[in-house]
Motif scaffolding. Structure first.
Motif, PDB file in Angstrom:
ATOM      1  N   ASN A   1      25.648  22.658  50.323  1.00 46.35           N
ATOM      2  CA  ASN A   1      27.257  22.669  50.102  1.00 46.35           C
ATOM      3  C   ASN A   1      27.578  23.864  50.080  1.00 46.35           C
ATOM      4  O   ASN A   1      28.595  24.330  50.486  1.00 46.35           O
ATOM      5  N   LEU A   2      26.943  24.897  49.761  1.00 48.15           N
ATOM      6  CA  LEU A   2      26.988  26.174  49.615  1.00 48.15           C
ATOM      7  C   LEU A   2      26.359  27.303  51.170  1.00 48.15           C
ATOM      8  O   LEU A   2      25.453  26.449  51.075  1.00 48.15           O
ATOM      9  N   GLN A   3      26.466  28.376  51.148  1.00 44.21           N
ATOM     10  CA  GLN A   3      26.115  29.040  52.199  1.00 44.21           C
ATOM     11  C   GLN A   3      25.655  30.233  52.364  1.00 44.21           C
ATOM     12  O   GLN A   3      25.620  30.701  51.647  1.00 44.21           O
ATOM     13  N   LEU A   4      24.408  30.320  52.317  1.00 47.11           N
ATOM     14  CA  LEU A   4      23.429  31.717  51.761  1.00 47.11           C
ATOM     15  C   LEU A   4      23.957  32.659  52.118  1.00 47.11           C
ATOM     16  O   LEU A   4      23.844  33.527  53.815  1.00 47.11           O
ATOM     17  N   GLN A   5      24.772  33.440  52.096  1.00 44.83           N
ATOM     18  CA  GLN A   5      25.420  35.151  52.804  1.00 44.83           C
ATOM     19  C   GLN A   5      25.454  36.388  52.164  1.00 44.83           C
ATOM     20  O   GLN A   5      25.230  36.325  51.424  1.00 44.83           O
ATOM     21  N   ALA A   6      25.960  37.659  52.849  1.00 45.25           N
ATOM     22  CA  ALA A   6      25.406  38.844  52.218  1.00 45.25           C
ATOM     23  C   ALA A   6      26.373  38.662  52.404  1.00 45.25           C
ATOM     24  O   ALA A   6      27.661  38.440  51.907  1.00 45.25           O
ATOM     25  N   VAL A   7      26.652  39.578  50.369  1.00 44.81           N
ATOM     26  CA  VAL A   7      27.781  40.151  49.930  1.00 44.81           C
ATOM     27  C   VAL A   7      28.941  40.534  50.757  1.00 44.81           C
ATOM     28  O   VAL A   7      28.531  42.291  50.897  1.00 44.81           O
ATOM     29  N   PRO A   8      29.806  41.489  51.033  1.00 46.17           N
ATOM     30  CA  PRO A   8      30.618  41.922  51.211  1.00 46.17           C
ATOM     31  C   PRO A   8      30.306  43.182  50.967  1.00 46.17           C
ATOM     32  O   PRO A   8      30.879  42.721  49.203  1.00 46.17           O
ATOM     33  N   GLY A   9      30.442  44.551  51.065  1.00 51.84           N
ATOM     34  CA  GLY A   9      30.238  45.668  50.462  1.00 51.84           C
ATOM     35  C   GLY A   9      29.471  45.956  50.529  1.00 51.84           C
ATOM     36  O   GLY A   9      28.708  47.008  50.138  1.00 51.84           O
ATOM     37  N   LEU A  10      28.365  44.872  50.196  1.00 55.44           N
ATOM     38  CA  LEU A  10      26.868  44.617  49.352  1.00 55.44           C
ATOM     39  C   LEU A  10      25.663  43.967  50.428  1.00 55.44           C
ATOM     40  O   LEU A  10      25.162  42.823  50.069  1.00 55.44           O
TER      41      LEU A  10
ATOM     42  N   ALA B   1      34.720  54.375  36.430  1.00 55.22           N
ATOM     43  CA  ALA B   1      34.862  54.126  37.807  1.00 55.22           C
ATOM     44  C   ALA B   1      35.822  53.072  38.361  1.00 55.22           C
ATOM     45  O   ALA B   1      36.072  52.365  37.732  1.00 55.22           O
ATOM     46  N   SER B   2      36.163  53.300  39.553  1.00 54.89           N
ATOM     47  CA  SER B   2      37.162  52.440  40.191  1.00 54.89           C
ATOM     48  C   SER B   2      36.341  51.675  41.288  1.00 54.89           C
ATOM     49  O   SER B   2      35.493  52.972  41.884  1.00 54.89           O
ATOM     50  N   TYR B   3      36.743  51.175  42.209  1.00 54.14           N
ATOM     51  CA  TYR B   3      35.594  49.912  43.235  1.00 54.14           C
ATOM     52  C   TYR B   3      36.436  49.390  44.210  1.00 54.14           C
ATOM     53  O   TYR B   3      37.322  49.195  44.055  1.00 54.14           O
ATOM     54  N   ALA B   4      36.305  49.630  45.672  1.00 50.41           N
ATOM     55  CA  ALA B   4      37.114  49.047  46.620  1.00 50.41           C
ATOM     56  C   ALA B   4      36.275  47.734  47.156  1.00 50.41           C
ATOM     57  O   ALA B   4      35.584  47.938  46.737  1.00 50.41           O
ATOM     58  N   VAL B   5      37.158  46.267  46.142  1.00 53.24           N
ATOM     59  CA  VAL B   5      36.169  44.916  46.730  1.00 53.24           C
ATOM     60  C   VAL B   5      37.378  43.876  46.716  1.00 53.24           C
ATOM     61  O   VAL B   5      38.446  44.140  47.035  1.00 53.24           O
ATOM     62  N   GLY B   6      36.786  42.993  47.410  1.00 55.37           N
ATOM     63  CA  GLY B   6      37.536  41.326  47.439  1.00 55.37           C
ATOM     64  C   GLY B   6      37.460  41.167  45.821  1.00 55.37           C
ATOM     65  O   GLY B   6      37.043  41.541  45.301  1.00 55.37           O
ATOM     66  N   ASP B   7      38.217  40.048  45.899  1.00 54.72           N
ATOM     67  CA  ASP B   7      37.992  38.942  45.073  1.00 54.72           C
ATOM     68  C   ASP B   7      38.440  36.955  45.524  1.00 54.72           C
ATOM     69  O   ASP B   7      38.181  37.272  46.841  1.00 54.72           O
ATOM     70  N   VAL B   8      37.912  36.366  44.743  1.00 56.80           N
ATOM     71  CA  VAL B   8      38.587  35.242  44.725  1.00 56.80           C
ATOM     72  C   VAL B   8      39.396  34.439  45.536  1.00 56.80           C
ATOM     73  O   VAL B   8      40.873  35.495  44.446  1.00 56.80           O
ATOM     74  N   GLY B   9      39.896  34.235  46.521  1.00 53.02           N
ATOM     75  CA  GLY B   9      41.245  34.053  46.960  1.00 53.02           C
ATOM     76  C   GLY B   9      41.117  34.651  48.271  1.00 53.02           C
ATOM     77  O   GLY B   9      42.312  34.727  48.469  1.00 53.02           O
ATOM     78  N   ASP B  10      40.254  36.079  47.946  1.00 55.69           N
ATOM     79  CA  ASP B  10      40.782  37.366  49.415  1.00 55.69           C
ATOM     80  C   ASP B  10      40.293  36.700  50.610  1.00 55.69           C
ATOM     81  O   ASP B  10      39.691  35.583  50.635  1.00 55.69           O
ATOM     82  N   ALA B  11      40.542  37.387  51.850  1.00 59.94           N
ATOM     83  CA  ALA B  11      39.995  36.397  53.216  1.00 59.94           C
ATOM     84  C   ALA B  11      38.232  37.320  52.581  1.00 59.94           C
ATOM     85  O   ALA B  11      38.068  38.523  52.105  1.00 59.94           O
ATOM     86  N   ARG B  12      38.068  36.530  53.593  1.00 57.50           N
ATOM     87  CA  ARG B  12      36.381  36.411  53.373  1.00 57.50           C
ATOM     88  C   ARG B  12      35.631  38.286  53.733  1.00 57.50           C
ATOM     89  O   ARG B  12      34.740  39.145  52.704  1.00 57.50           O
ATOM     90  N   GLN B  13      36.089  38.497  54.340  1.00 62.36           N
ATOM     91  CA  GLN B  13      35.760  40.619  54.039  1.00 62.36           C
ATOM     92  C   GLN B  13      36.783  41.935  53.796  1.00 62.36           C
ATOM     93  O   GLN B  13      36.248  42.829  54.000  1.00 62.36           O
ATOM     94  N   THR B  14      37.691  40.860  53.063  1.00 63.76           N
ATOM     95  CA  THR B  14      38.713  41.939  52.023  1.00 63.76           C
ATOM     96  C   THR B  14      38.057  43.204  51.531  1.00 63.76           C
ATOM     97  O   THR B  14      37.522  42.437  50.488  1.00 63.76           O
ATOM     98  N   THR B  15      38.737  43.894  51.738  1.00 61.54           N
ATOM     99  CA  THR B  15      37.907  44.991  50.487  1.00 61.54           C
ATOM    100  C   THR B  15      38.987  46.163  50.078  1.00 61.54           C
ATOM    101  O   THR B  15      38.981  46.813  49.602  1.00 61.54           O
ATOM    102  N   GLN B  16      40.104  45.735  50.080  1.00 65.26           N
ATOM    103  CA  GLN B  16      41.831  46.112  49.592  1.00 65.26           C
ATOM    104  C   GLN B  16      42.065  45.912  47.927  1.00 65.26           C
ATOM    105  O   GLN B  16      42.389  46.691  48.158  1.00 65.26           O
ATOM    106  N   ARG B  17      41.403  45.340  47.510  1.00 65.43           N
ATOM    107  CA  ARG B  17      41.163  45.433  45.648  1.00 65.43           C
ATOM    108  C   ARG B  17      40.654  46.371  45.276  1.00 65.43           C
ATOM    109  O   ARG B  17      39.926  47.020  45.617  1.00 65.43           O
ATOM    110  N   GLN B  18      40.772  46.825  43.667  1.00 58.38           N
ATOM    111  CA  GLN B  18      40.668  47.845  43.316  1.00 58.38           C
ATOM    112  C   GLN B  18      40.126  47.244  41.925  1.00 58.38           C
ATOM    113  O   GLN B  18      40.847  46.864  41.246  1.00 58.38           O
ATOM    114  N   ALA B  19      38.706  47.518  41.624  1.00 55.25           N
ATOM    115  CA  ALA B  19      38.240  47.227  39.846  1.00 55.25           C
ATOM    116  C   ALA B  19      38.127  48.077  39.618  1.00 55.25           C
ATOM    117  O   ALA B  19      37.106  49.138  40.073  1.00 55.25           O
ATOM    118  N   SER B  20      37.430  48.097  38.085  1.00 54.04           N
ATOM    119  CA  SER B  20      37.686  49.467  37.310  1.00 54.04           C
ATOM    120  C   SER B  20      35.934  49.164  36.304  1.00 54.04           C
ATOM    121  O   SER B  20      35.986  47.800  36.520  1.00 54.04           O
TER     122      SER B  20
END
Length: 212
Positions: A12-21, A188-207
């Protein structure tokens, strides 16, 4: 349960590359993953399939390990509250020996599948947040472990006990409500996505933080 969980994830899940990684692939939920079927059979936090997504804090830690492998290479890293195993996989790729703690049976199955998909070896361990610090651990990496007040209330004292005996504690988080910011130092801080974001979004900042 582990056999059923493994079969469910593969079906039921898809093996996918992680956005940004792109070097890391995970079994990720999508609109047809039928995760609601699991929720009907569970209650409380156990119903939340945290393991089926890449969370912002875990992504920040994974980016940090890729950028600074010297922090963990040759050391044993505990991926605490591991979810999908993303942080442990990134640690292994950076030259560490990774182990993972995850209470959800589906999460443990996901970690095993994701580790295999990335040619990594990650052993699963049990951690008692109310108990003493684990032995033979150099680094604890906790991605998004302060996700609610109840868990945060147990997590911080445990991590402080670990820090007191010389274990390096690193936290990844996008400043969720229950993050104890007064006890942490951002490193350190990085531009990433999060649960609920669009699949390729990396606009959130996580530290990435260390304990004071």
């Amino acid at each position: 349960m582990s056999h059923d969980a493994t079969a469910f994830i593969k079906a039921n899940l898809q093996l996918q590359a992680v956005p940004g990684l792109p070097e890391i692939s995970l079994y990720i939920a999508h609109s047809g993953s039928r995760l609601s079927h699991l929720a009907k059979a569970k209650t409380g936090d156990a119903a939340a399939p945290y393991w089926a997504y890449a969370w912002a804090g875990g992504l920040a830690l994974a980016h940090h390990f890729r950028a600074h492998p010297e922090l963990i290479a040759g050391r044993t890293v505990l991926d605490l509250g591991a979810g999908s195993g993303l942080v442990g996989i990134a640690a292994t790729m950076a030259g560490a020996t990774a182990i993972a703690a995850e209470i959800d049976a589906y999460g443990r199955a996901a970690i095993a599948l994701n580790a295999t998909a990335n040619c990594c070896m990650i052993d699963l361990v049990e951690i008692d947040l109310d108990g003493p610090p684990p032995i033979d651990i150099a680094v604890i990496a906790g991605g998004d472990v302060f996700y609610n007040a109840e868990t945060a209330g147990r997590m911080l004292p445990f991590l402080q006990r670990c820090h007191a005996v010389g274990i390096t504690v690193l936290i990844g988080d996008p400043q969720r409500r229950d993050l104890p910011v007064d006890q942490l130092v951002p490193i350190a801080s990085y531009a990433v996505g999060d649960v609920g974001d669009a699949r390729q979004t990396t606009q959130r900042q996580a530290s990435v933080y260390r304990l004071r």
